[in-house]
Enzyme design. Structure first.
Site, mmCIF file in Angstrom:
data_model
loop_
_atom_site.group_PDB
_atom_site.id
_atom_site.type_symbol
_atom_site.label_atom_id
_atom_site.label_comp_id
_atom_site.label_asym_id
_atom_site.label_seq_id
_atom_site.Cartn_x
_atom_site.Cartn_y
_atom_site.Cartn_z
ATOM 1 N N TYR A 61 0.856 -1.197 0.000
ATOM 2 C CA TYR A 61 0.000 0.000 0.000
ATOM 3 C C TYR A 61 0.887 1.241 0.000
ATOM 4 C CZ TYR A 61 -3.682 -3.304 1.418
ATOM 5 O OH TYR A 61 -4.559 -4.361 1.493
ATOM 6 N N LEU A 208 -17.613 -4.029 1.092
ATOM 7 C CA LEU A 208 -18.742 -3.222 0.622
ATOM 8 C C LEU A 208 -18.838 -3.204 -0.906
ATOM 9 C CD1 LEU A 208 -18.421 -0.305 3.186
ATOM 10 C CD2 LEU A 208 -20.147 -2.106 3.136
#
Length: 279
Positions: A61, A208
């Site tokens: 990341y 999600l």
């Protein structure tokens, strides 16, 4: 549901089942430094202040920027806070992810994560992907070494099949599996069930489905009945789906963070759960 267990143990650390995924706290395409660093630090601090004790990051990341940010925002770490990280990807640019399971890369990722996170032991180190061009035995050799040296406490895998998990379990104990899974995309259903049987944590990434709008149609009426957001219902469904699921929704907003954490307060009835499951 009211008696649903809201914690899960990884090793000797009791984890609140709604944690925080830090991937969004980076530049565009999960590459480079986060745009608003001060806001990013506030989000991390708010997560811990609101009871989050499981934060998921990775060497990839940024790369590296995310781990440095977490240390800057949260070190010295609160007692009982588990920071999980990952290794095994080369990042050549925004949205570019190249698996690299070479022992040299894995060893460098482990040592680098220890340094960037300012810790002497990684609570949970996860292999970000199994590299198809490298024998997994070779990839995991430096991981096994790091476990023996006390540099890694628990090991996890990401985006793996049951056969791959079993193969790795013959080499070393596994504590968690992180596969893509949400209300819309349930292709790893069998892996989730296997991890539940084995007592392993299952950590859905993309919980999600990249944004509540994609789930809107399925959820609208049930969300209205609970005076909840679409995202909260999607997370509540995951919590009810299996007690070994640990959630790591990510956000750059403290408001959204607090909303996501309230998902634990939603008691879906069996009927609502089935309605969502079967659509």
């Amino acid at each position: 549901m009211t008696n649903m267990n809201l914690t899960f143990k990884i090793g000797d650390i009791e984890i609140n089942r709604v944690g925080y995924g830090a991937m969004q706290l980076t530049g565009q395409g999960v590459f480079g430094e986060v745009e608003d660093r001060e806001n990013a630090k506030k989000v991390l601090q708010a997560a811990v202040a609101n009871g989050v004790n499981f934060i998921d990051t990775a060497e990839a990341y940024g790369p590296k920027f995310n781990e440095l940010l977490i240390a800057e925002a949260l070190h010295p770490y609160a007692s009982g806070l588990l920071i999980a990280t990952k290794g095994g990807f080369d990042r050549t640019g925004p949205n570019k992810w190249i698996p690299n399971g070479s022992p040299e890369k894995i060893k460098a990722d482990i040592e680098g994560s220890l340094e960037r996170l300012q810790i002497s032991q990684i609570d949970l180190w996860q292999l970000h992907r199994i590299d198809p061009s490298t024998d997994v035995e070779k990839t995991l050799a430096p991981v096994i070494e790091a476990v023996k040296a006390g540099k890694i406490k628990q090991v996890g895998l990401s985006e793996v099949s049951i056969d791959q998990i079993k193969h790795v379990q013959n080499l070393l104990p596994i504590a968690s599996v992180q596969n893509m899974y949400n209300l819309v995309d349930r292709k790893w259903e069998d892996v989730l069930d296997y991890t539940a049987e084995q007592g392993l944590a299952f950590i859905p990434w993309f919980p999600l489905a990249s944004g509540p709008a994609k789930l809107e149609d399925k959820i609208k009426a049930i969300a209205a009945a609970h005076q909840a957001t679409t995202a909260q219902i999607a997370l509540a469904w995951l919590l009810k789906r299996s007690e070994n699921i640990l959630l790591i929704p990510g956000t750059k907003s403290v408001t959204h963070l607090e909303e996501n954490l309230k998902a634990v307060e939603i008691n879906l009835s069996e009927e609502e759960f089935e309605t969502l499951s079967n659509q």
